[in-house]
Design a protein around this motif. Structure first.
Motif, mmCIF file in Angstrom:
data_model
loop_
_atom_site.group_PDB
_atom_site.id
_atom_site.type_symbol
_atom_site.label_atom_id
_atom_site.label_comp_id
_atom_site.label_asym_id
_atom_site.label_seq_id
_atom_site.Cartn_x
_atom_site.Cartn_y
_atom_site.Cartn_z
ATOM 1 N N GLY A 88 27.401 46.414 45.625
ATOM 2 C CA GLY A 88 27.216 46.420 44.149
ATOM 3 C C GLY A 88 27.795 45.102 43.705
ATOM 4 O O GLY A 88 28.785 44.533 44.355
ATOM 5 N N ILE A 89 27.387 44.732 42.436
ATOM 6 C CA ILE A 89 27.910 43.534 41.711
ATOM 7 C C ILE A 89 28.997 44.068 40.613
ATOM 8 O O ILE A 89 28.454 45.048 39.689
ATOM 9 C CB ILE A 89 27.077 42.631 41.507
ATOM 10 C CG1 ILE A 89 27.587 41.206 40.959
ATOM 11 C CG2 ILE A 89 26.115 43.031 40.353
ATOM 12 C CD1 ILE A 89 26.833 40.137 41.309
ATOM 13 N N LEU A 90 29.908 43.451 40.304
ATOM 14 C CA LEU A 90 30.896 43.677 39.278
ATOM 15 C C LEU A 90 30.259 42.728 37.817
ATOM 16 O O LEU A 90 29.803 41.910 38.139
ATOM 17 C CB LEU A 90 32.384 43.386 39.305
ATOM 18 C CG LEU A 90 32.876 44.359 40.135
ATOM 19 C CD1 LEU A 90 33.718 43.676 41.596
ATOM 20 C CD2 LEU A 90 34.133 45.068 39.493
ATOM 21 N N LEU A 130 34.520 55.625 49.564
ATOM 22 C CA LEU A 130 35.264 54.475 49.720
ATOM 23 C C LEU A 130 34.758 53.172 48.802
ATOM 24 O O LEU A 130 33.532 52.946 49.565
ATOM 25 C CB LEU A 130 35.880 54.117 50.964
ATOM 26 C CG LEU A 130 36.676 55.213 51.673
ATOM 27 C CD1 LEU A 130 37.032 54.673 52.981
ATOM 28 C CD2 LEU A 130 37.905 55.619 51.104
ATOM 29 N N ILE A 131 35.105 52.597 47.785
ATOM 30 C CA ILE A 131 34.516 51.501 47.085
ATOM 31 C C ILE A 131 35.439 50.081 47.594
ATOM 32 O O ILE A 131 36.340 50.446 46.881
ATOM 33 C CB ILE A 131 34.303 51.848 45.884
ATOM 34 C CG1 ILE A 131 33.385 52.978 45.637
ATOM 35 C CG2 ILE A 131 33.591 50.577 45.025
ATOM 36 C CD1 ILE A 131 33.347 53.603 44.239
ATOM 37 N N ILE A 132 34.969 49.338 48.285
ATOM 38 C CA ILE A 132 35.923 48.430 48.582
ATOM 39 C C ILE A 132 35.576 46.949 47.924
ATOM 40 O O ILE A 132 34.358 46.656 47.961
ATOM 41 C CB ILE A 132 35.972 48.148 50.112
ATOM 42 C CG1 ILE A 132 36.218 49.290 50.880
ATOM 43 C CG2 ILE A 132 36.904 46.905 50.611
ATOM 44 C CD1 ILE A 132 36.107 49.159 52.312
ATOM 45 N N GLU A 133 36.245 46.484 47.032
ATOM 46 C CA GLU A 133 35.867 45.098 46.442
ATOM 47 C C GLU A 133 36.620 43.810 47.201
ATOM 48 O O GLU A 133 37.745 43.877 47.476
ATOM 49 C CB GLU A 133 36.420 45.163 44.983
ATOM 50 C CG GLU A 133 36.285 43.731 44.425
ATOM 51 C CD GLU A 133 36.821 43.961 42.673
ATOM 52 O OE1 GLU A 133 36.964 42.600 42.425
ATOM 53 O OE2 GLU A 133 37.256 44.900 42.355
ATOM 54 N N LEU A 134 35.468 42.887 47.474
ATOM 55 C CA LEU A 134 35.910 41.870 48.271
ATOM 56 C C LEU A 134 36.230 40.638 47.055
ATOM 57 O O LEU A 134 35.387 40.285 46.297
ATOM 58 C CB LEU A 134 34.752 41.348 48.889
ATOM 59 C CG LEU A 134 34.732 42.100 50.506
ATOM 60 C CD1 LEU A 134 33.938 43.563 50.204
ATOM 61 C CD2 LEU A 134 33.467 41.428 51.081
ATOM 62 N N VAL A 170 28.096 38.985 47.232
ATOM 63 C CA VAL A 170 26.986 40.119 47.246
ATOM 64 C C VAL A 170 25.709 39.651 48.058
ATOM 65 O O VAL A 170 25.174 40.471 48.916
ATOM 66 C CB VAL A 170 26.708 40.420 45.718
ATOM 67 C CG1 VAL A 170 25.434 41.379 45.723
ATOM 68 C CG2 VAL A 170 27.650 40.911 45.004
ATOM 69 N N ASP A 171 25.257 38.476 47.939
ATOM 70 C CA ASP A 171 24.023 38.114 48.651
ATOM 71 C C ASP A 171 24.519 38.136 50.262
ATOM 72 O O ASP A 171 23.584 38.559 51.000
ATOM 73 C CB ASP A 171 23.780 36.407 48.450
ATOM 74 C CG ASP A 171 23.115 36.323 47.044
ATOM 75 O OD1 ASP A 171 22.834 37.396 46.472
ATOM 76 O OD2 ASP A 171 23.184 35.365 46.486
ATOM 77 N N THR A 207 20.839 44.881 43.065
ATOM 78 C CA THR A 207 21.973 45.553 43.789
ATOM 79 C C THR A 207 21.697 47.025 43.769
ATOM 80 O O THR A 207 21.094 47.550 42.861
ATOM 81 C CB THR A 207 23.108 45.181 43.187
ATOM 82 O OG1 THR A 207 23.517 45.458 41.978
ATOM 83 C CG2 THR A 207 23.328 43.655 43.647
ATOM 84 N N TYR A 208 22.247 47.799 44.699
ATOM 85 C CA TYR A 208 22.584 49.190 44.908
ATOM 86 C C TYR A 208 23.115 49.754 43.804
ATOM 87 O O TYR A 208 22.692 50.728 43.245
ATOM 88 C CB TYR A 208 22.950 49.603 46.163
ATOM 89 C CG TYR A 208 22.827 51.061 46.463
ATOM 90 C CD1 TYR A 208 21.646 51.381 46.848
ATOM 91 C CD2 TYR A 208 23.970 51.760 46.152
ATOM 92 C CE1 TYR A 208 21.529 52.990 47.075
ATOM 93 C CE2 TYR A 208 23.810 53.081 46.424
ATOM 94 C CZ TYR A 208 22.808 53.739 47.000
ATOM 95 O OH TYR A 208 22.578 55.147 47.268
#
Length: 235
Positions: A154-156, A102-106, A142-143, A169-170
């Motif tokens: 991770g970062i977009l 599951l990849i959740i974007e905040l 992310v921080d 980032t991972y």
């Protein structure tokens, strides 16, 4: 390659980011994961939705941050044939069987980013058996995640934020409009995981294979049409 359903496995009858789309995407054996988005309501509930407003995805209008969960649930987020409501993060995670990624974007909530991270992590701690990764366009989020959580973060990256490739980032979720072989090669040398969005057609996938060559095998492909890329007509 790994294939991830973007905003769940949606269709004309199953709306993006709905509990139905996410649950279905997590159960399809051909897929490696499912991605979806979260935001905060006016009463600080974490809900699953991409846009700042509900205008595009429901029969209502308004900004999520200015509406309570109760008010948001007055509207239909599906179709007349298959009505659906907006879901909280808890409700979605309750129906997920352990196993699928599951990849959740905040989403960026500006002055409420700290609160969003706090609320999301509080919820995730109730689901220790789920395989969850977190990401955001917001460097601040992310921080906060990297400092406060155990989850891979991770970062977009898109055309406006290529400098974020330098951030440690991972994983990196990179727009198809930015990606090239040198970027992938450098990230792989740093032992980083790479996701590319949004690859929706066979032509786009074939072009990506030509661009990345031998590196394509390690890439996560985020798609609105993952089954068609895999030549699967049904679940």
């Amino acid at each position: 390659m790994y294939f991830v359903a973007h905003r769940g496995l949606h269709s004309s009858d199953i709306i993006e980011n709905s509990i139905e789309a996410i649950e279905l995407g997590s159960k399809v054996k051909y897929l490696d994961g499912v991605e979806f988005d979260v935001r905060l309501t006016k009463d600080n509930k974490v809900v699953v939705i991409h846009d700042k407003t509900i205008d595009r995805v429901s029969n209502g209008v308004g900004t999520v941050a200015n509406m309570t969960l109760r008010r948001l649930r007055k509207y239909n987020y599906g179709s007349d044939v298959a009505p659906s409501t907006i879901s909280t993060l808890d409700e979605v995670l309750d129906v997920i069987t352990p196993g699928s990624l599951l990849i959740i974007e905040l989403k960026d909530e500006d002055k409420r980013n700290n609160l969003l991270v706090t609320e999301v992590l509080k919820i995730l701690d109730k689901y220790p058996n789920l395989n969850i990764w977190l990401k955001s366009f917001s460097s601040q989020i992310v921080d906060l995640l990297q400092n406060a959580s155990k989850y891979p973060t991770g970062i977009l990256v898109d055309k406006t934020s290529t400098k974020e490739l330098l951030k440690d980032t991972y994983f990196y979720s990179i727009s198809k409009h930015v990606i090239d072989k040198n970027i992938v090669k450098n990230l792989i040398k740093r032992d980083k995981i790479i996701m590319i969005w949004t690859i929706n057609t066979k032509e786009e996938l074939n072009n990506l294979k030509k661009t990345l060559g031998e590196y394509i095998d390690d890439i996560y492909i985020i798609s609105n049409n993952p089954l068609s890329l895999l030549d699967k007509n049904s679940v």
